[in-house]
Scaffold this motif. Structure first.
Motif, PDB file in Angstrom:
ATOM      1  N   LEU A  39      30.714 -20.574   6.606  1.00  0.00           N
ATOM      2  CA  LEU A  39      30.082 -19.490   5.871  1.00  0.00           C
ATOM      3  C   LEU A  39      31.045 -18.322   5.657  1.00  0.00           C
ATOM      4  O   LEU A  39      31.708 -17.878   6.575  1.00  0.00           O
TER       5      LEU A  39
ATOM      6  N   VAL B 281      22.227 -15.936   5.124  1.00  0.00           N
ATOM      7  CA  VAL B 281      22.541 -17.278   4.639  1.00  0.00           C
ATOM      8  C   VAL B 281      22.933 -18.134   5.820  1.00  0.00           C
ATOM      9  O   VAL B 281      23.895 -17.836   6.519  1.00  0.00           O
TER      10      VAL B 281
ATOM     11  N   TYR C 111      13.615 -15.512   3.444  1.00  0.00           N
ATOM     12  CA  TYR C 111      14.264 -14.883   2.285  1.00  0.00           C
ATOM     13  C   TYR C 111      13.217 -14.159   1.454  1.00  0.00           C
ATOM     14  O   TYR C 111      12.160 -14.698   1.141  1.00  0.00           O
TER      15      TYR C 111
ATOM     16  N   ARG D 203      26.805 -19.770  -4.389  1.00  0.00           N
ATOM     17  CA  ARG D 203      27.028 -19.430  -2.980  1.00  0.00           C
ATOM     18  C   ARG D 203      26.012 -20.065  -2.043  1.00  0.00           C
ATOM     19  O   ARG D 203      26.320 -20.408  -0.913  1.00  0.00           O
ATOM     20  N   ALA D 204      24.760 -20.208  -2.497  1.00  0.00           N
ATOM     21  CA  ALA D 204      23.721 -20.668  -1.586  1.00  0.00           C
ATOM     22  C   ALA D 204      22.564 -21.275  -2.367  1.00  0.00           C
ATOM     23  O   ALA D 204      22.489 -21.152  -3.594  1.00  0.00           O
TER      24      ALA D 204
ATOM     25  N   ASP E 244      23.752 -22.014   3.023  1.00  0.00           N
ATOM     26  CA  ASP E 244      25.051 -22.011   2.362  1.00  0.00           C
ATOM     27  C   ASP E 244      25.193 -23.273   1.508  1.00  0.00           C
ATOM     28  O   ASP E 244      24.807 -24.369   1.919  1.00  0.00           O
ATOM     29  N   TRP E 245      25.728 -23.106   0.310  1.00  0.00           N
ATOM     30  CA  TRP E 245      25.895 -24.231  -0.614  1.00  0.00           C
ATOM     31  C   TRP E 245      26.753 -25.336   0.004  1.00  0.00           C
ATOM     32  O   TRP E 245      26.509 -26.516  -0.213  1.00  0.00           O
TER      33      TRP E 245
ATOM     34  N   VAL F 284      17.503 -19.309   3.084  1.00  0.00           N
ATOM     35  CA  VAL F 284      18.720 -19.468   2.282  1.00  0.00           C
ATOM     36  C   VAL F 284      19.756 -20.215   3.110  1.00  0.00           C
ATOM     37  O   VAL F 284      20.030 -19.846   4.251  1.00  0.00           O
TER      38      VAL F 284
END
Length: 173
Positions: free
Chosen positions: A166, A159, A151, A100-101, A120-121, A118
């Motif tokens: 997202l 994120v 984080y 996810r991230a 987002d991937w 963090v």
């Protein structure tokens, strides 16, 4: 300590099998039909044969070419404007195992004053990472990343994602 125990156990098994083989060689054969049969070795009474109830199927094997996939931990991250954004220190997955991230160690100098954020991937681009020195591109500006909250492990995370991509991270029940 475990290694010594396994070694002693292995020596005991080998010694038991050696005694059993030598005893079998010294016994005369009782009948002529047994003379044609191959000798069988009985394990000592202390050894219990282990047979799995359900044999596991063989694992699947996938071959990935050296130029087709690369690790990401520790990789430098740069913005589209080629600004230093830090480096990836962790990857966040959801309960289904989907990535996810990424956690990026951002800012500071030699680890002093840096903080983890963090992203987002889907905001990361892996276009040209053919060797360890190549960086990953982040589709965010340095100002956007600098404004992101820090984080901290085991706390809810914010994120930071590229525009409109997202999705909320929800617990699967």
């Amino acid at each position: 300590m475990r290694t010594a125990g396994w070694f002693a156990f292995s020596v005991a098994i080998v010694a038991g099998l050696t005694v059993a083989v030598s005893d079998a060689a010294e016994e005369p054969h009782a009948a002529a039909t047994e003379a044609n049969a191959p000798p069988t070795v009985q394990p000592p009474a202390s050894v219990v044969p282990v047979t799995p109830k359900d044999a596991a199927p063989p694992p699947s094997v996938t071959i990935i070419g050296a130029s087709d996939a690369h690790g990401v931990l520790g990789r430098d991250v740069r913005s589209a404007a080629d600004e230093d954004m830090g480096h990836i220190v962790d990857v966040i997955v959801d309960l289904t195992g989907h990535v996810r991230a990424a956690v990026i160690d951002f800012g500071g100098f030699l680890g002093v004053g840096s903080r983890k954020i963090v992203v987002d991937w889907n905001a990361l681009r892996f276009g040209k990472i053919t060797n360890k020195k190549d960086s990953i591109t982040l589709e965010l500006t340095k100002a956007q990343v600098a404004a992101a909250p820090e984080y901290k492990e085991d706390t809810p995370m914010v994120v930071l994602g590229a525009s409109g991509s997202l999705q909320p991270l929800q617990a699967i029940q």
